[in-house]
Design a protein around this motif. Structure first.
Motif, PDB file in Angstrom:
ATOM      1  N   PRO A 161       3.731  -7.546  -1.495  1.00  0.00           N
ATOM      2  CA  PRO A 161       4.945  -6.749  -1.253  1.00  0.00           C
ATOM      3  C   PRO A 161       6.143  -7.363  -1.956  1.00  0.00           C
ATOM      4  O   PRO A 161       6.219  -8.576  -2.147  1.00  0.00           O
ATOM      5  CB  PRO A 161       5.096  -6.803   0.262  1.00  0.00           C
ATOM      6  CG  PRO A 161       4.441  -8.093   0.658  1.00  0.00           C
ATOM      7  CD  PRO A 161       3.289  -8.260  -0.290  1.00  0.00           C
ATOM      8  N   VAL A 162       7.091  -6.529  -2.312  1.00  0.00           N
ATOM      9  CA  VAL A 162       8.310  -6.986  -2.975  1.00  0.00           C
ATOM     10  C   VAL A 162       9.530  -6.745  -2.105  1.00  0.00           C
ATOM     11  O   VAL A 162      10.428  -7.589  -2.034  1.00  0.00           O
ATOM     12  CB  VAL A 162       8.484  -6.287  -4.343  1.00  0.00           C
ATOM     13  CG1 VAL A 162       9.802  -6.686  -4.989  1.00  0.00           C
ATOM     14  CG2 VAL A 162       7.317  -6.613  -5.264  1.00  0.00           C
ATOM     15  N   THR A 163       9.570  -5.622  -1.411  1.00  0.00           N
ATOM     16  CA  THR A 163      10.774  -5.194  -0.693  1.00  0.00           C
ATOM     17  C   THR A 163      10.533  -5.118   0.815  1.00  0.00           C
ATOM     18  O   THR A 163       9.401  -5.171   1.300  1.00  0.00           O
ATOM     19  CB  THR A 163      11.214  -3.811  -1.185  1.00  0.00           C
ATOM     20  OG1 THR A 163      10.201  -2.851  -0.810  1.00  0.00           O
ATOM     21  CG2 THR A 163      11.403  -3.794  -2.695  1.00  0.00           C
ATOM     22  N   PHE A 164      11.618  -4.936   1.562  1.00  0.00           N
ATOM     23  CA  PHE A 164      11.512  -4.679   2.992  1.00  0.00           C
ATOM     24  C   PHE A 164      10.657  -3.443   3.247  1.00  0.00           C
ATOM     25  O   PHE A 164       9.821  -3.427   4.154  1.00  0.00           O
ATOM     26  CB  PHE A 164      12.910  -4.464   3.596  1.00  0.00           C
ATOM     27  CG  PHE A 164      13.722  -5.706   3.773  1.00  0.00           C
ATOM     28  CD1 PHE A 164      13.357  -6.678   4.694  1.00  0.00           C
ATOM     29  CD2 PHE A 164      14.885  -5.904   3.029  1.00  0.00           C
ATOM     30  CE1 PHE A 164      14.116  -7.818   4.876  1.00  0.00           C
ATOM     31  CE2 PHE A 164      15.652  -7.047   3.216  1.00  0.00           C
ATOM     32  CZ  PHE A 164      15.267  -8.013   4.135  1.00  0.00           C
ATOM     33  N   ASP A 165      10.878  -2.378   2.462  1.00  0.00           N
ATOM     34  CA  ASP A 165      10.104  -1.150   2.652  1.00  0.00           C
ATOM     35  C   ASP A 165       8.610  -1.406   2.532  1.00  0.00           C
ATOM     36  O   ASP A 165       7.805  -0.863   3.303  1.00  0.00           O
ATOM     37  CB  ASP A 165      10.522  -0.100   1.614  1.00  0.00           C
ATOM     38  CG  ASP A 165      11.856   0.558   1.939  1.00  0.00           C
ATOM     39  OD1 ASP A 165      12.355   0.373   3.059  1.00  0.00           O
ATOM     40  OD2 ASP A 165      12.397   1.250   1.054  1.00  0.00           O
ATOM     41  N   ASP A 166       8.232  -2.236   1.571  1.00  0.00           N
ATOM     42  CA  ASP A 166       6.811  -2.511   1.353  1.00  0.00           C
ATOM     43  C   ASP A 166       6.140  -3.075   2.605  1.00  0.00           C
ATOM     44  O   ASP A 166       4.981  -2.753   2.904  1.00  0.00           O
ATOM     45  CB  ASP A 166       6.628  -3.509   0.208  1.00  0.00           C
ATOM     46  CG  ASP A 166       6.945  -2.919  -1.149  1.00  0.00           C
ATOM     47  OD1 ASP A 166       7.006  -1.675  -1.270  1.00  0.00           O
ATOM     48  OD2 ASP A 166       7.141  -3.705  -2.097  1.00  0.00           O
ATOM     49  N   LEU A 167       6.844  -3.919   3.332  1.00  0.00           N
ATOM     50  CA  LEU A 167       6.246  -4.610   4.481  1.00  0.00           C
ATOM     51  C   LEU A 167       5.778  -3.647   5.564  1.00  0.00           C
ATOM     52  O   LEU A 167       4.895  -3.992   6.364  1.00  0.00           O
ATOM     53  CB  LEU A 167       7.250  -5.598   5.076  1.00  0.00           C
ATOM     54  CG  LEU A 167       7.708  -6.741   4.167  1.00  0.00           C
ATOM     55  CD1 LEU A 167       8.812  -7.529   4.839  1.00  0.00           C
ATOM     56  CD2 LEU A 167       6.536  -7.652   3.811  1.00  0.00           C
ATOM     57  N   ALA A 168       6.350  -2.462   5.599  1.00  0.00           N
ATOM     58  CA  ALA A 168       5.989  -1.476   6.619  1.00  0.00           C
ATOM     59  C   ALA A 168       4.877  -0.530   6.154  1.00  0.00           C
ATOM     60  O   ALA A 168       4.478   0.358   6.916  1.00  0.00           O
ATOM     61  CB  ALA A 168       7.219  -0.672   7.027  1.00  0.00           C
ATOM     62  N   LYS A 169       4.376  -0.738   4.948  1.00  0.00           N
ATOM     63  CA  LYS A 169       3.328   0.151   4.422  1.00  0.00           C
ATOM     64  C   LYS A 169       1.957  -0.221   4.990  1.00  0.00           C
ATOM     65  O   LYS A 169       1.683  -1.382   5.269  1.00  0.00           O
ATOM     66  CB  LYS A 169       3.305   0.069   2.895  1.00  0.00           C
ATOM     67  CG  LYS A 169       4.554   0.644   2.229  1.00  0.00           C
ATOM     68  CD  LYS A 169       4.506   0.499   0.719  1.00  0.00           C
ATOM     69  CE  LYS A 169       5.752   1.102   0.070  1.00  0.00           C
ATOM     70  NZ  LYS A 169       5.747   0.928  -1.416  1.00  0.00           N
TER      71      LYS A 169
END
Length: 364
Positions: A161-169
């Protein structure tokens, strides 16, 4: 840095490196008190568990001033600050190091420090000097970021993951371990980073997504990084199974420095879109038994000698303009160009209610 950390002393201990507790003999120094009577020859530095300095550097302080440094460690940054609040006026030591911008207002509002304008403060950029009354002196800065286990993601053929958004995927379900923001400064920094990213009314929905995606919470950075995280030396020994952890942008050099043999590249990486900028401070404690020694120590903490020792001792960035970074630190650390930030006034206003909301959302 928890910059620690970068709150790295717990990791250093897990790798078998001895952490400094004190330096020099108790009979060093010839300073005198205001009445002409001998002043205390030991100056006590109270800190979070991640404070570390080379024996040679603290010995240089003793030679310069006549004061011997005793280091008293008091747990994670939040725990250490709370202990000083409880003992206000009768502190455990003379100087406190390790209160950061996430906890600064709590310390200042409770009056645990007295003003002192440190010698050499003009060599520290104004952006780091957050207290106009000079009750605290900036010592270091760092970026709290998610770290990832490179081998795990390579083996799974999954992009980290790169971003905060990625962590929730869904691809990263059950992979992330974070620290409780009520107890841990990296945990609090990460919470503030999400609030800075998603806004006062949006961070709660983000954490609901993280919880639904299997985020795990532990009480301290040491537990998260050295027990749960599969990418650290300590985590490997403990058979940690979480390849994502809240730590620091400067954590990867630790894994290189203490590995035998040293790898050409760090085994851990940094998710650069998940970072929050942290600054740590030191202050002269209200009621210090050795205020003169305390002032001398604070001066020394922003001197070039100490500032250049810090990166490979605590894995944080110096704040003094004239301090250079070591090659290993620059080669394996990660520079974060656009970290999330938050004004100290807003942190002071929102921190405690946000922690309560976070606890209700995540721990129940």
């Amino acid at each position: 840095m928890s910059i620690k950390k970068a709150a790295a002393a717990a990791l250093v201990a897990a790798l078998g490196v001895t952490t400094l507790a004190a330096c020099g003999a108790d009979d060093a120094g010839k300073a005198s008190g205001p009445s002409g009577a001998p002043a205390p020859k030991t100056v006590t530095l109270v800190s979070h568990d991640s404070f570390n300095a080379s024996k040679e550097v603290l010995a240089a302080f003793t030679r310069q001033t006549g004061f011997t440094v005793k280091v008293l460690k008091s747990g994670d940054a939040g725990e250490a600050v709370n202990k000083e609040i409880l003992t206000k006026g009768s502190p455990q030591g003379d100087v406190f190091f390790g209160v950061d911008n996430t906890l600064l207002s709590r310390a200042l509002d409770n009056g645990i420090f007295v003003p002192y304008a440190a010698k050499g403060l003009d060599g520290v950029p104004a952006a780091y000097r957050l207290d106009k009354e000079q009750r605290v002196t900036p010592i270091d800065s760092g970026d709290i970021c998610v770290n990832y286990d490179k081998k795990y993601f390579a083996d799974k053929k999954l992009a980290p993951p790169v971003t905060f958004d990625d962590l929730a995927k869904p691809a990263y379900r059950d992979l992330l371990v974070v620290e409780n923001p009520e107890r841990s400064s990296p945990g609090l920094g990460f919470l503030l980073g999400t609030a800075a990213k998603y806004g006062d009314d949006g961070w709660q929905d983000y954490w609901k997504k993280l919880k639904a995606n299997g985020v795990k919470t532990v009480d301290s950075w040491e537990l998260a990084y050295n027990q749960e995280f599969s990418g650290s030396a300590g985590g490997k020994q403990a058979k940690g199974d979480r390849p994502l952890v809240v730590s620091y942008a400067s954590s990867p050099p630790v894994e290189v420095l203490y590995a035998e043999p040293q790898p050409k590249t760090a085994p851990t990486g940094v998710s650069t879109g998940t970072c929050f900028r942290q600054t740590e401070f030191a202050g002269l404690l209200n009621g210090a038994k050795n205020p003169e020694g305390g002032k001398a120590l604070i001066d020394f903490l922003i001197s070039k000698k100490f500032q250049e020792d810090m990166p490979l001792q605590m894995f944080v960035n110096p704040v003094a303009k004239d301090a250079a970074l070591p090659e290993l630190f620059t080669k394996h650390g990660v520079v974060i160009d656009k970290p999330e930030t938050m004004a100290p006034e807003k942190i002071a206003e929102k921190r405690d209610p946000w922690i309560q909301q976070w606890s209700s959302l995540v721990l129940k």
